[in-house]
Design a protein around this motif. Sequence first.
Motif, PDB file in Angstrom:
ATOM      1  N   GLU A 223      -5.278   5.425  -7.777  1.00 56.88           N
ATOM      2  CA  GLU A 223      -3.917   5.526  -7.254  1.00 56.88           C
ATOM      3  C   GLU A 223      -3.000   4.503  -7.919  1.00 56.88           C
ATOM      4  N   LEU A 224      -3.533   3.298  -8.144  1.00 57.52           N
ATOM      5  CA  LEU A 224      -2.768   2.250  -8.823  1.00 57.52           C
ATOM      6  C   LEU A 224      -2.436   2.672 -10.251  1.00 57.52           C
ATOM      7  N   LYS A 226      -2.187   5.775 -11.512  1.00 60.26           N
ATOM      8  CA  LYS A 226      -1.243   6.891 -11.555  1.00 60.26           C
ATOM      9  C   LYS A 226       0.171   6.457 -11.173  1.00 60.26           C
ATOM     10  N   ARG A 227       0.258   5.614 -10.165  1.00 62.10           N
ATOM     11  CA  ARG A 227       1.574   5.214  -9.671  1.00 62.10           C
ATOM     12  C   ARG A 227       2.308   4.323 -10.659  1.00 62.10           C
ATOM     13  N   ARG A 228       1.553   3.484 -11.384  1.00 62.41           N
ATOM     14  CA  ARG A 228       2.184   2.547 -12.300  1.00 62.41           C
ATOM     15  C   ARG A 228       2.059   2.962 -13.763  1.00 62.41           C
ATOM     16  N   LEU A 229       1.409   4.105 -14.025  1.00 60.72           N
ATOM     17  CA  LEU A 229       1.201   4.601 -15.391  1.00 60.72           C
ATOM     18  C   LEU A 229       0.572   3.513 -16.271  1.00 60.72           C
ATOM     19  N   MET A 230      -0.533   2.960 -15.797  1.00 60.34           N
ATOM     20  CA  MET A 230      -1.182   1.875 -16.508  1.00 60.34           C
ATOM     21  C   MET A 230      -2.627   2.234 -16.859  1.00 60.34           C
ATOM     22  N   SER A 231      -3.267   1.354 -17.605  1.00 58.03           N
ATOM     23  CA  SER A 231      -4.643   1.556 -18.053  1.00 58.03           C
ATOM     24  C   SER A 231      -5.531   0.515 -17.382  1.00 58.03           C
ATOM     25  N   ILE A 232      -6.682   0.961 -16.869  1.00 47.96           N
ATOM     26  CA  ILE A 232      -7.571   0.070 -16.121  1.00 47.96           C
ATOM     27  C   ILE A 232      -9.005   0.212 -16.636  1.00 47.96           C
ATOM     28  N   LEU A 233      -9.642  -0.925 -16.877  1.00 47.98           N
ATOM     29  CA  LEU A 233     -11.068  -0.969 -17.222  1.00 47.98           C
ATOM     30  C   LEU A 233     -11.773  -1.781 -16.151  1.00 47.98           C
ATOM     31  N   VAL A 234     -12.821  -1.199 -15.569  1.00 45.85           N
ATOM     32  CA  VAL A 234     -13.598  -1.864 -14.529  1.00 45.85           C
ATOM     33  C   VAL A 234     -15.011  -2.099 -15.043  1.00 45.85           C
ATOM     34  N   VAL A 235     -15.506  -3.306 -14.838  1.00 46.86           N
ATOM     35  CA  VAL A 235     -16.882  -3.637 -15.194  1.00 46.86           C
ATOM     36  C   VAL A 235     -17.750  -3.445 -13.955  1.00 46.86           C
ATOM     37  N   ALA A 236     -18.913  -2.821 -14.133  1.00 45.41           N
ATOM     38  CA  ALA A 236     -19.803  -2.533 -12.998  1.00 45.41           C
ATOM     39  C   ALA A 236     -21.248  -2.807 -13.395  1.00 45.41           C
ATOM     40  N   HIS A 237     -22.097  -2.896 -12.382  1.00 49.63           N
ATOM     41  CA  HIS A 237     -23.509  -3.213 -12.592  1.00 49.63           C
ATOM     42  C   HIS A 237     -24.374  -1.958 -12.549  1.00 49.63           C
ATOM     43  N   THR A 238     -25.553  -2.060 -13.138  1.00 48.61           N
ATOM     44  CA  THR A 238     -26.613  -1.082 -12.912  1.00 48.61           C
ATOM     45  C   THR A 238     -27.708  -1.798 -12.138  1.00 48.61           C
TER      46      THR A 238
END
Length: 399
Positions: A223-224, A226-238
């Motif tokens: 939602e963040l 789409k609303r701000r037309l930005m690019s997001i990269l999230v780091v996650a674990h396995t």
Amino acid sequence: MSVFEFGDQDYGSMVGWDPHRERVEKMKEEARKKYPRAFAPDPEMLFVRTAEQCVEMSTRWEPMQQLFGPLWLKEELAVLYSMSGVGKSALAVQIAESLACGTALAPFNVPQPGIEVTPQRVLYIDFELTLPQFSRRYSTESDDGIIENPYHFSSNMLRAELYWDGKIIDGYDDYTDMLFTDIENKLDAHDAYILICDNLTFLSRNSSSSGQVAFRLMNRLQELKKRRLMSILVVAHTPKRDQQLPLTERDLQGSVDITKIADSTFALGQSFLANDLRYIKQIKSRDGRIEYDAENALIYRLAKFDPYHEEHIQDNKPIVDNFFGYSYIGTDDERSHLQPRFRPVDAKRRPKLNERLVKYAKMLAKQGLSTAAIGRRLGISKPTAHRYVGKVGQNARLT
């Protein structure tokens, strides 16, 4: 005498008065609470065009800008994941710095007309490293432990650390609601349109391995975006996994709820050819372009190096290995880098020809290392290194 006057009484204030109004309004309010939909306006959530109009409009759009090759495109929510200790944070920082400088990482640094990325403001939220730990990664250290020769990051690269006193401010639902509000405020304050979060676990006080929690966090991020037309990269674990098996979307913690919301995902794996070797594998792409799959994984070396090596040589300046990051080697089949199912009882008794070492020797040779340096790296003699580099093994198909 006025029509509204009678004797000493003035009835002018009775104009428009309805003795039943209060009762009717009360009935309406009760009905509104009991049947809210009957009083609500019709929702307007869909914007309809003909399919022909959609195709015609798409022909006028510019090519999608690549932030990390085809693995992460502009205005996408991407997820990078791996096991702990493999080097996710180092890769995330390097991607952030490349975007802040406007210089793509290899092998995506070949100019492509129409999709160049200019220097941009990047907000990197670091939940993993303390300030001293971060500083040591991007500097050299003397024998007595003094930090020297710090790497000079771009002024567009912004790093944030978490500070929270454990209290929930009145009016906010919880920790996550407060954090997302602060993230948006910081994006506005620093005019940043690229967000890198390391890592997903710290966006909530609850475990992100829970499908419900992961789904909520990813929805907030989507939602963040789409609303701000930005690019997001999230780091996650396995979670703990069998390293004899290829990386898949099932290895991502909370995989079902994360991957179905993410626009793209890519995994980072530890190569068993050598301790400093890593591979990156593209798992999902919303636009359908999977270029770096199991048969064409990206191979990197993770170590401290001098990002300005060539410039320093030209200017006769000393080489300073003050950046902990990834140096591109080539592409290869993921299977060549998985843990072998059977190991020799005595690791010192190697066969005369170790195909895995042959492959790694060839990778290092492509980087320009001498046979002597390759021998020291692999723990073999210089003649053996020379033989490995010159050996044409059936697995040596690096590009």
